[in-house]
Write a protein that holds these residues in place. Structure first.
Motif, PDB file in Angstrom:
ATOM      1  N   VAL A  14       0.850  -1.206   0.000  1.00 52.29           N
ATOM      2  CA  VAL A  14       0.000   0.000   0.000  1.00 52.29           C
ATOM      3  C   VAL A  14       0.882   1.251   0.000  1.00 52.29           C
ATOM      4  O   VAL A  14       0.933   2.012   0.976  1.00 52.29           O
ATOM      5  CB  VAL A  14      -0.992   0.012   1.177  1.00 52.29           C
ATOM      6  CG1 VAL A  14      -2.048   1.097   0.974  1.00 52.29           C
ATOM      7  CG2 VAL A  14      -1.666  -1.354   1.343  1.00 52.29           C
ATOM      8  N   PRO A  15       1.605   1.501  -1.095  1.00 45.68           N
ATOM      9  CA  PRO A  15       2.511   2.648  -1.145  1.00 45.68           C
ATOM     10  C   PRO A  15       1.761   3.971  -1.124  1.00 45.68           C
ATOM     11  O   PRO A  15       0.667   4.099  -1.675  1.00 45.68           O
ATOM     12  CB  PRO A  15       3.233   2.450  -2.485  1.00 45.68           C
ATOM     13  CG  PRO A  15       2.281   1.640  -3.313  1.00 45.68           C
ATOM     14  CD  PRO A  15       1.588   0.730  -2.347  1.00 45.68           C
ATOM     15  N   VAL A  16       2.373   4.952  -0.463  1.00 42.65           N
ATOM     16  CA  VAL A  16       1.799   6.299  -0.366  1.00 42.65           C
ATOM     17  C   VAL A  16       2.737   7.266  -1.071  1.00 42.65           C
ATOM     18  O   VAL A  16       3.885   7.448  -0.674  1.00 42.65           O
ATOM     19  CB  VAL A  16       1.614   6.726   1.098  1.00 42.65           C
ATOM     20  CG1 VAL A  16       0.952   8.107   1.172  1.00 42.65           C
ATOM     21  CG2 VAL A  16       0.779   5.707   1.856  1.00 42.65           C
ATOM     22  N   ARG A  17       2.247   7.892  -2.136  1.00 47.02           N
ATOM     23  CA  ARG A  17       3.049   8.810  -2.940  1.00 47.02           C
ATOM     24  C   ARG A  17       3.007  10.223  -2.360  1.00 47.02           C
ATOM     25  O   ARG A  17       2.202  10.533  -1.473  1.00 47.02           O
ATOM     26  CB  ARG A  17       2.521   8.841  -4.386  1.00 47.02           C
ATOM     27  CG  ARG A  17       2.363   7.467  -5.033  1.00 47.02           C
ATOM     28  CD  ARG A  17       2.029   7.606  -6.508  1.00 47.02           C
ATOM     29  NE  ARG A  17       0.863   8.425  -6.797  1.00 47.02           N
ATOM     30  CZ  ARG A  17      -0.330   7.955  -7.162  1.00 47.02           C
ATOM     31  NH1 ARG A  17      -0.537   6.637  -7.256  1.00 47.02           N
ATOM     32  NH2 ARG A  17      -1.326   8.783  -7.440  1.00 47.02           N
ATOM     33  N   THR A  18       3.854  11.081  -2.910  1.00 48.34           N
ATOM     34  CA  THR A  18       3.900  12.473  -2.460  1.00 48.34           C
ATOM     35  C   THR A  18       2.598  13.206  -2.745  1.00 48.34           C
ATOM     36  O   THR A  18       2.325  14.249  -2.140  1.00 48.34           O
ATOM     37  CB  THR A  18       5.063  13.229  -3.125  1.00 48.34           C
ATOM     38  OG1 THR A  18       4.955  13.103  -4.552  1.00 48.34           O
ATOM     39  CG2 THR A  18       6.403  12.683  -2.670  1.00 48.34           C
ATOM     40  N   ASP A  19       1.788  12.682  -3.680  1.00 47.05           N
ATOM     41  CA  ASP A  19       0.535  13.346  -4.039  1.00 47.05           C
ATOM     42  C   ASP A  19      -0.683  12.669  -3.406  1.00 47.05           C
ATOM     43  O   ASP A  19      -1.816  12.952  -3.793  1.00 47.05           O
ATOM     44  CB  ASP A  19       0.370  13.370  -5.567  1.00 47.05           C
ATOM     45  CG  ASP A  19       0.249  11.973  -6.171  1.00 47.05           C
ATOM     46  OD1 ASP A  19       0.657  10.995  -5.501  1.00 47.05           O
ATOM     47  OD2 ASP A  19      -0.249  11.845  -7.306  1.00 47.05           O
ATOM     48  N   GLN A  20      -0.470  11.775  -2.431  1.00 43.79           N
ATOM     49  CA  GLN A  20      -1.579  11.001  -1.874  1.00 43.79           C
ATOM     50  C   GLN A  20      -1.718  11.177  -0.365  1.00 43.79           C
ATOM     51  O   GLN A  20      -0.725  11.353   0.347  1.00 43.79           O
ATOM     52  CB  GLN A  20      -1.372   9.500  -2.139  1.00 43.79           C
ATOM     53  CG  GLN A  20      -1.586   9.040  -3.561  1.00 43.79           C
ATOM     54  CD  GLN A  20      -1.304   7.549  -3.683  1.00 43.79           C
ATOM     55  OE1 GLN A  20      -0.277   7.053  -3.227  1.00 43.79           O
ATOM     56  NE2 GLN A  20      -2.238   6.826  -4.294  1.00 43.79           N
ATOM     57  N   THR A  21      -2.952  11.063   0.100  1.00 42.44           N
ATOM     58  CA  THR A  21      -3.213  10.842   1.514  1.00 42.44           C
ATOM     59  C   THR A  21      -3.245   9.331   1.767  1.00 42.44           C
ATOM     60  O   THR A  21      -3.291   8.527   0.820  1.00 42.44           O
ATOM     61  CB  THR A  21      -4.569  11.429   1.934  1.00 42.44           C
ATOM     62  OG1 THR A  21      -5.613  10.708   1.250  1.00 42.44           O
ATOM     63  CG2 THR A  21      -4.664  12.908   1.582  1.00 42.44           C
ATOM     64  N   THR A  22      -3.257   8.954   3.028  1.00 40.12           N
ATOM     65  CA  THR A  22      -3.361   7.530   3.362  1.00 40.12           C
ATOM     66  C   THR A  22      -4.636   6.938   2.784  1.00 40.12           C
ATOM     67  O   THR A  22      -4.630   5.848   2.202  1.00 40.12           O
ATOM     68  CB  THR A  22      -3.339   7.327   4.886  1.00 40.12           C
ATOM     69  OG1 THR A  22      -2.120   7.853   5.417  1.00 40.12           O
ATOM     70  CG2 THR A  22      -3.452   5.856   5.251  1.00 40.12           C
ATOM     71  N   GLY A  23      -5.740   7.656   2.917  1.00 39.42           N
ATOM     72  CA  GLY A  23      -7.014   7.152   2.414  1.00 39.42           C
ATOM     73  C   GLY A  23      -7.005   6.942   0.915  1.00 39.42           C
ATOM     74  O   GLY A  23      -7.564   5.963   0.408  1.00 39.42           O
ATOM     75  N   GLN A  24      -6.383   7.860   0.186  1.00 38.11           N
ATOM     76  CA  GLN A  24      -6.305   7.713  -1.269  1.00 38.11           C
ATOM     77  C   GLN A  24      -5.439   6.515  -1.658  1.00 38.11           C
ATOM     78  O   GLN A  24      -5.749   5.791  -2.611  1.00 38.11           O
ATOM     79  CB  GLN A  24      -5.764   9.004  -1.884  1.00 38.11           C
ATOM     80  CG  GLN A  24      -6.748  10.152  -1.798  1.00 38.11           C
ATOM     81  CD  GLN A  24      -6.116  11.504  -2.075  1.00 38.11           C
ATOM     82  OE1 GLN A  24      -4.898  11.690  -1.921  1.00 38.11           O
ATOM     83  NE2 GLN A  24      -6.927  12.473  -2.482  1.00 38.11           N
ATOM     84  N   ALA A  25      -4.350   6.278  -0.917  1.00 36.22           N
ATOM     85  CA  ALA A  25      -3.502   5.116  -1.192  1.00 36.22           C
ATOM     86  C   ALA A  25      -4.265   3.815  -0.959  1.00 36.22           C
ATOM     87  O   ALA A  25      -4.140   2.857  -1.729  1.00 36.22           O
ATOM     88  CB  ALA A  25      -2.256   5.163  -0.310  1.00 36.22           C
TER      89      ALA A  25
END
Length: 350
Positions: A14-25
Protein backbone atom coordinates in the motif's frame (compact mmCIF):
# COMPACT_ATOMS: atom_id res chain seq x y z
CA UNK A 1 -3.69 -18.84 -18.09
CA UNK A 2 -1.98 -21.73 -19.86
CA UNK A 3 -1.21 -24.93 -17.99
CA UNK A 4 2.54 -24.34 -18.35
CA UNK A 5 2.50 -20.78 -17.00
CA UNK A 6 2.87 -20.16 -13.28
CA UNK A 7 -0.14 -18.95 -11.33
CA UNK A 8 0.09 -15.27 -10.40
CA UNK A 9 -0.51 -13.60 -7.04
CA UNK A 10 0.03 -10.09 -5.63
CA UNK A 11 1.97 -8.59 -2.73
CA UNK A 12 0.99 -5.03 -1.76
CA UNK A 13 2.68 -2.65 0.70
CA UNK A 14 0.00 0.00 0.00
CA UNK A 15 2.51 2.65 -1.15
CA UNK A 16 1.80 6.30 -0.37
CA UNK A 17 3.05 8.81 -2.94
CA UNK A 18 3.90 12.47 -2.46
CA UNK A 19 0.54 13.35 -4.04
CA UNK A 20 -1.58 11.00 -1.87
CA UNK A 21 -3.21 10.84 1.51
CA UNK A 22 -3.36 7.53 3.36
CA UNK A 23 -7.01 7.15 2.41
CA UNK A 24 -6.31 7.71 -1.27
CA UNK A 25 -3.50 5.12 -1.19
CA UNK A 26 -5.88 2.58 0.38
CA UNK A 27 -8.47 3.31 -2.32
CA UNK A 28 -5.85 2.68 -5.02
CA UNK A 29 -4.97 -0.65 -3.40
CA UNK A 30 -8.62 -1.63 -3.18
CA UNK A 31 -8.92 -1.03 -6.94
CA UNK A 32 -5.75 -3.08 -7.50
CA UNK A 33 -7.18 -6.00 -5.50
CA UNK A 34 -10.41 -5.87 -7.48
CA UNK A 35 -8.42 -5.96 -10.71
CA UNK A 36 -6.41 -8.95 -9.47
CA UNK A 37 -9.68 -10.67 -8.56
CA UNK A 38 -11.10 -10.11 -12.05
CA UNK A 39 -7.91 -11.32 -13.73
CA UNK A 40 -7.79 -14.62 -11.80
CA UNK A 41 -4.77 -13.88 -9.64
CA UNK A 42 -4.60 -16.58 -6.95
CA UNK A 43 -4.02 -14.52 -3.80
CA UNK A 44 -3.50 -10.94 -2.63
CA UNK A 45 -1.26 -10.37 0.39
CA UNK A 46 -0.56 -7.18 2.34
CA UNK A 47 2.55 -6.50 4.39
CA UNK A 48 3.12 -5.18 7.90
CA UNK A 49 5.45 -2.19 8.18
CA UNK A 50 5.37 0.58 10.77
CA UNK A 51 6.29 4.26 10.91
CA UNK A 52 7.27 4.49 7.23
CA UNK A 53 6.09 7.59 5.31
CA UNK A 54 5.71 5.65 2.04
CA UNK A 55 3.88 2.57 3.36
CA UNK A 56 0.27 2.44 4.60
CA UNK A 57 0.26 -1.33 5.26
CA UNK A 58 0.54 -1.08 9.04
CA UNK A 59 -2.24 -3.45 10.06
CA UNK A 60 -2.78 -6.54 7.89
CA UNK A 61 -6.01 -7.81 9.54
CA UNK A 62 -7.75 -4.46 9.02
CA UNK A 63 -6.63 -4.26 5.39
CA UNK A 64 -7.51 -7.91 4.74
CA UNK A 65 -11.06 -7.33 5.99
CA UNK A 66 -11.49 -4.33 3.67
CA UNK A 67 -9.96 -6.07 0.65
CA UNK A 68 -11.79 -9.38 1.13
CA UNK A 69 -15.07 -7.49 1.40
CA UNK A 70 -14.26 -5.67 -1.86
CA UNK A 71 -13.46 -8.84 -3.83
CA UNK A 72 -15.25 -12.09 -4.61
CA UNK A 73 -12.96 -15.12 -5.00
CA UNK A 74 -9.28 -14.24 -4.59
CA UNK A 75 -7.52 -15.42 -1.42
CA UNK A 76 -6.53 -12.45 0.77
CA UNK A 77 -3.83 -12.62 3.41
CA UNK A 78 -0.81 -11.25 5.20
CA UNK A 79 2.69 -11.14 3.84
CA UNK A 80 3.06 -11.10 6.72
CA UNK A 81 1.99 -10.55 10.28
CA UNK A 82 5.20 -9.86 12.23
CA UNK A 83 4.45 -12.14 15.15
CA UNK A 84 6.88 -10.70 17.74
CA UNK A 85 4.81 -7.49 17.63
CA UNK A 86 1.61 -9.25 18.72
CA UNK A 87 0.16 -11.64 21.28
CA UNK A 88 -0.49 -15.00 19.57
CA UNK A 89 -4.08 -15.18 20.84
CA UNK A 90 -4.86 -11.78 19.29
CA UNK A 91 -3.50 -12.92 15.91
CA UNK A 92 -5.44 -16.19 16.13
CA UNK A 93 -8.66 -14.34 17.00
CA UNK A 94 -8.25 -11.84 14.18
CA UNK A 95 -7.68 -14.46 11.52
CA UNK A 96 -10.31 -16.82 12.88
CA UNK A 97 -12.84 -14.00 12.48
CA UNK A 98 -11.61 -13.21 8.98
CA UNK A 99 -11.85 -16.87 8.00
CA UNK A 100 -15.35 -17.09 9.47
CA UNK A 101 -16.42 -14.07 7.42
CA UNK A 102 -14.66 -15.16 4.22
CA UNK A 103 -14.32 -18.96 4.46
CA UNK A 104 -11.68 -20.56 2.29
CA UNK A 105 -10.20 -17.20 1.29
CA UNK A 106 -7.86 -16.19 4.13
CA UNK A 107 -4.08 -16.73 4.36
CA UNK A 108 -2.07 -16.02 7.51
CA UNK A 109 1.54 -15.42 6.54
CA UNK A 110 3.73 -15.09 9.65
CA UNK A 111 7.16 -13.46 9.90
CA UNK A 112 9.73 -13.05 12.67
CA UNK A 113 11.20 -9.66 11.72
CA UNK A 114 10.04 -6.42 13.41
CA UNK A 115 8.94 -4.68 10.20
CA UNK A 116 10.22 -1.35 11.45
CA UNK A 117 13.08 0.57 13.08
CA UNK A 118 14.30 -0.22 16.63
CA UNK A 119 12.51 2.73 18.28
CA UNK A 120 9.16 1.88 16.72
CA UNK A 121 9.76 -1.77 17.54
CA UNK A 122 10.20 -0.80 21.19
CA UNK A 123 6.92 1.13 21.11
CA UNK A 124 5.13 -1.87 19.58
CA UNK A 125 6.53 -4.50 21.94
CA UNK A 126 7.12 -2.63 25.20
CA UNK A 127 5.50 0.78 25.22
CA UNK A 128 2.05 -0.77 24.77
CA UNK A 129 2.64 -3.75 27.05
CA UNK A 130 4.14 -5.99 24.36
CA UNK A 131 6.08 -9.16 25.05
CA UNK A 132 9.45 -7.89 23.85
CA UNK A 133 12.40 -9.99 22.75
CA UNK A 134 10.96 -13.06 24.46
CA UNK A 135 8.54 -13.28 21.53
CA UNK A 136 11.46 -13.70 19.12
CA UNK A 137 13.00 -16.59 21.03
CA UNK A 138 9.59 -18.23 21.53
CA UNK A 139 8.57 -17.77 17.88
CA UNK A 140 8.22 -21.53 17.12
CA UNK A 141 6.03 -22.05 20.18
CA UNK A 142 3.85 -19.07 19.29
CA UNK A 143 3.36 -20.34 15.72
CA UNK A 144 2.22 -23.68 17.15
CA UNK A 145 -0.17 -21.89 19.49
CA UNK A 146 -1.77 -19.83 16.72
CA UNK A 147 -2.36 -22.87 14.53
CA UNK A 148 -3.90 -24.76 17.45
CA UNK A 149 -6.04 -21.90 18.75
CA UNK A 150 -7.64 -21.31 15.33
CA UNK A 151 -8.65 -24.97 15.16
CA UNK A 152 -12.14 -25.92 16.29
CA UNK A 153 -10.73 -27.97 19.18
CA UNK A 154 -8.63 -25.11 20.53
CA UNK A 155 -5.84 -25.73 23.07
CA UNK A 156 -5.55 -26.53 26.74
CA UNK A 157 -3.70 -23.86 28.73
CA UNK A 158 -2.24 -25.06 32.04
CA UNK A 159 -2.47 -22.44 34.81
CA UNK A 160 -1.99 -23.13 38.53
CA UNK A 161 -2.38 -26.85 38.05
CA UNK A 162 -5.61 -26.60 36.08
CA UNK A 163 -6.19 -26.90 32.33
CA UNK A 164 -8.25 -24.13 30.75
CA UNK A 165 -9.77 -24.40 27.28
CA UNK A 166 -8.62 -21.64 24.96
CA UNK A 167 -10.12 -21.01 21.51
CA UNK A 168 -9.71 -18.17 19.04
CA UNK A 169 -13.38 -18.41 18.04
CA UNK A 170 -16.41 -20.26 19.45
CA UNK A 171 -17.24 -22.60 16.58
CA UNK A 172 -14.80 -22.69 13.67
CA UNK A 173 -15.73 -24.68 10.58
CA UNK A 174 -12.54 -23.80 8.64
CA UNK A 175 -9.20 -22.21 9.44
CA UNK A 176 -6.96 -19.69 7.71
CA UNK A 177 -4.03 -21.24 5.87
CA UNK A 178 -0.81 -20.56 7.78
CA UNK A 179 2.44 -19.80 5.89
CA UNK A 180 5.88 -19.07 7.35
CA UNK A 181 7.79 -16.23 5.73
CA UNK A 182 11.48 -15.38 5.89
CA UNK A 183 14.58 -13.89 4.30
CA UNK A 184 17.05 -16.29 5.96
CA UNK A 185 17.21 -20.03 6.55
CA UNK A 186 15.61 -19.81 10.01
CA UNK A 187 11.99 -19.88 8.84
CA UNK A 188 12.85 -22.41 6.12
CA UNK A 189 14.04 -24.84 8.80
CA UNK A 190 11.08 -24.14 11.06
CA UNK A 191 8.51 -24.51 8.26
CA UNK A 192 10.09 -27.81 7.25
CA UNK A 193 10.10 -29.06 10.84
CA UNK A 194 6.46 -28.08 11.45
CA UNK A 195 5.20 -29.20 8.04
CA UNK A 196 3.96 -25.74 7.01
CA UNK A 197 4.05 -23.93 3.65
CA UNK A 198 6.95 -21.50 3.31
CA UNK A 199 7.81 -18.38 1.27
CA UNK A 200 11.27 -16.83 0.96
CA UNK A 201 11.30 -13.03 0.55
CA UNK A 202 13.01 -13.05 -2.85
CA UNK A 203 11.53 -9.62 -3.66
CA UNK A 204 13.36 -8.09 -0.68
CA UNK A 205 16.58 -10.07 -0.54
CA UNK A 206 17.14 -11.49 -4.01
CA UNK A 207 19.95 -13.61 -2.59
CA UNK A 208 19.89 -17.00 -0.92
CA UNK A 209 16.57 -18.02 -2.44
CA UNK A 210 17.74 -21.29 -3.96
CA UNK A 211 19.52 -22.36 -0.77
CA UNK A 212 16.52 -21.56 1.44
CA UNK A 213 14.06 -23.42 -0.80
CA UNK A 214 16.37 -26.43 -1.11
CA UNK A 215 16.79 -26.53 2.68
CA UNK A 216 13.02 -26.37 3.15
CA UNK A 217 12.27 -29.08 0.61
CA UNK A 218 15.04 -31.41 1.79
CA UNK A 219 14.03 -31.25 5.46
CA UNK A 220 10.24 -31.10 5.10
CA UNK A 221 8.27 -33.35 7.44
CA UNK A 222 4.64 -34.09 6.48
CA UNK A 223 2.05 -32.82 8.97
CA UNK A 224 -1.70 -32.67 9.50
CA UNK A 225 -1.54 -29.35 7.66
CA UNK A 226 0.50 -30.36 4.62
CA UNK A 227 1.73 -33.65 3.18
CA UNK A 228 4.41 -32.22 0.84
CA UNK A 229 6.48 -29.00 0.61
CA UNK A 230 4.60 -26.00 -0.73
CA UNK A 231 6.18 -22.70 -1.67
CA UNK A 232 6.17 -19.90 -4.24
CA UNK A 233 8.36 -17.00 -5.35
CA UNK A 234 7.96 -13.26 -4.70
CA UNK A 235 9.35 -10.70 -7.16
CA UNK A 236 9.32 -6.93 -7.64
CA UNK A 237 7.90 -6.15 -11.07
CA UNK A 238 7.23 -3.23 -13.40
CA UNK A 239 5.64 -3.95 -16.78
CA UNK A 240 4.88 -1.30 -19.41
CA UNK A 241 4.30 -1.22 -23.19
CA UNK A 242 8.05 -0.66 -23.67
CA UNK A 243 11.05 -1.68 -21.59
CA UNK A 244 12.29 1.92 -21.60
CA UNK A 245 9.04 3.12 -20.06
CA UNK A 246 9.10 0.30 -17.49
CA UNK A 247 12.59 1.28 -16.34
CA UNK A 248 11.40 4.85 -15.94
CA UNK A 249 8.43 3.70 -13.86
CA UNK A 250 10.74 1.70 -11.58
CA UNK A 251 12.70 4.78 -10.46
CA UNK A 252 10.50 5.89 -7.51
CA UNK A 253 10.70 2.49 -5.81
CA UNK A 254 14.40 2.10 -6.61
CA UNK A 255 14.97 5.50 -5.00
CA UNK A 256 13.01 4.53 -1.87
CA UNK A 257 14.71 1.14 -1.45
CA UNK A 258 18.18 2.61 -1.95
CA UNK A 259 17.48 5.24 0.72
CA UNK A 260 16.22 2.52 3.06
CA UNK A 261 19.32 0.39 2.64
CA UNK A 262 21.77 3.27 2.98
CA UNK A 263 20.13 4.89 6.01
CA UNK A 264 19.05 8.03 4.20
CA UNK A 265 15.91 9.88 5.37
CA UNK A 266 12.68 8.34 4.13
CA UNK A 267 9.66 10.18 2.80
CA UNK A 268 6.56 9.44 0.72
CA UNK A 269 7.21 7.64 -2.55
CA UNK A 270 8.27 10.12 -5.22
CA UNK A 271 6.45 10.63 -8.48
CA UNK A 272 8.36 9.48 -11.55
CA UNK A 273 9.43 13.00 -12.53
CA UNK A 274 10.64 13.67 -8.97
CA UNK A 275 12.57 10.39 -8.87
CA UNK A 276 14.32 11.13 -12.18
CA UNK A 277 15.95 14.11 -10.46
CA UNK A 278 16.54 12.48 -7.07
CA UNK A 279 18.32 9.33 -8.28
CA UNK A 280 21.18 11.45 -9.59
CA UNK A 281 22.43 11.66 -5.97
CA UNK A 282 22.40 7.88 -5.44
CA UNK A 283 25.07 5.26 -6.03
CA UNK A 284 24.50 3.97 -9.59
CA UNK A 285 26.13 0.64 -8.75
CA UNK A 286 23.62 -0.03 -5.97
CA UNK A 287 20.74 1.07 -8.19
CA UNK A 288 21.82 -1.25 -10.99
CA UNK A 289 22.40 -4.19 -8.66
CA UNK A 290 18.91 -3.80 -7.25
CA UNK A 291 17.36 -3.29 -10.68
CA UNK A 292 18.98 -6.49 -11.97
CA UNK A 293 17.02 -8.58 -9.45
CA UNK A 294 13.65 -7.11 -10.44
CA UNK A 295 11.40 -7.95 -13.37
CA UNK A 296 11.34 -4.75 -15.43
CA UNK A 297 10.34 -4.77 -19.08
CA UNK A 298 7.77 -4.93 -21.83
CA UNK A 299 4.97 -7.53 -21.57
CA UNK A 300 6.72 -10.25 -23.54
CA UNK A 301 10.08 -9.82 -21.87
CA UNK A 302 8.59 -9.59 -18.38
CA UNK A 303 6.43 -12.68 -18.92
CA UNK A 304 9.46 -14.62 -20.12
CA UNK A 305 11.42 -13.56 -17.04
CA UNK A 306 8.60 -14.54 -14.65
CA UNK A 307 8.35 -17.94 -16.34
CA UNK A 308 12.15 -18.35 -16.19
CA UNK A 309 12.19 -17.55 -12.47
CA UNK A 310 9.39 -20.03 -11.82
CA UNK A 311 11.33 -22.74 -13.65
CA UNK A 312 14.62 -21.86 -11.97
CA UNK A 313 13.15 -22.17 -8.49
CA UNK A 314 10.72 -24.99 -9.38
CA UNK A 315 7.57 -23.16 -8.28
CA UNK A 316 4.12 -23.09 -9.89
CA UNK A 317 3.18 -19.69 -8.46
CA UNK A 318 4.84 -16.27 -8.57
CA UNK A 319 3.72 -13.43 -6.29
CA UNK A 320 4.12 -10.10 -8.06
CA UNK A 321 4.95 -7.00 -6.02
CA UNK A 322 3.93 -4.27 -8.51
CA UNK A 323 6.31 -1.39 -7.85
CA UNK A 324 5.58 0.91 -10.79
CA UNK A 325 5.51 4.56 -9.84
CA UNK A 326 3.03 7.21 -10.98
CA UNK A 327 3.43 10.24 -13.21
CA UNK A 328 2.63 13.77 -12.06
CA UNK A 329 -1.05 14.51 -12.61
CA UNK A 330 -2.22 10.97 -11.83
CA UNK A 331 -5.49 10.90 -9.90
CA UNK A 332 -4.46 10.43 -6.26
CA UNK A 333 -6.90 7.59 -5.64
CA UNK A 334 -5.51 5.60 -8.58
CA UNK A 335 -2.30 3.72 -9.41
CA UNK A 336 -2.63 3.10 -13.15
CA UNK A 337 0.92 1.87 -13.69
CA UNK A 338 0.62 -0.73 -10.92
CA UNK A 339 -2.71 -1.75 -12.46
CA UNK A 340 -1.06 -2.05 -15.87
CA UNK A 341 1.70 -4.29 -14.50
CA UNK A 342 -0.92 -6.81 -13.36
CA UNK A 343 -3.00 -6.50 -16.53
CA UNK A 344 -0.06 -6.86 -18.94
CA UNK A 345 1.41 -9.85 -17.11
CA UNK A 346 -1.94 -11.60 -16.97
CA UNK A 347 -2.41 -11.04 -20.71
CA UNK A 348 1.09 -12.25 -21.58
CA UNK A 349 1.03 -15.34 -19.37
CA UNK A 350 -2.58 -16.21 -20.18
Amino acid sequence: MSSSAPALSVLDLVPVRTDQTTGQAITASRHLAQLADRRDYRRYWVAEHHNMPAVAATNPPVLIGMLAASTERIRVGSGGVMLPNHAPLVVAEQFALLEAAFPGRIDLGIGRAPGTDPVTSYALRHGAGGVGEDAVTRFPEYVDNIVAMMDRAGVGLSVAGRTHELKATPNATSTAQVWLLGSSDYSARLAAEQGLPYVFAHHFSGQGTADALELYRRNFKPSDVLDAPRTFLTVNAVVAPTAQEAHRMALPNLHMMTNLRTGRPLGPQLLIEEAEVAVADLDPGMLNAMRSRWVIGDPSGAADEVARLAATYAVDEVMIHPVAGAYAGTAPQESPNRDATLELLADSLG
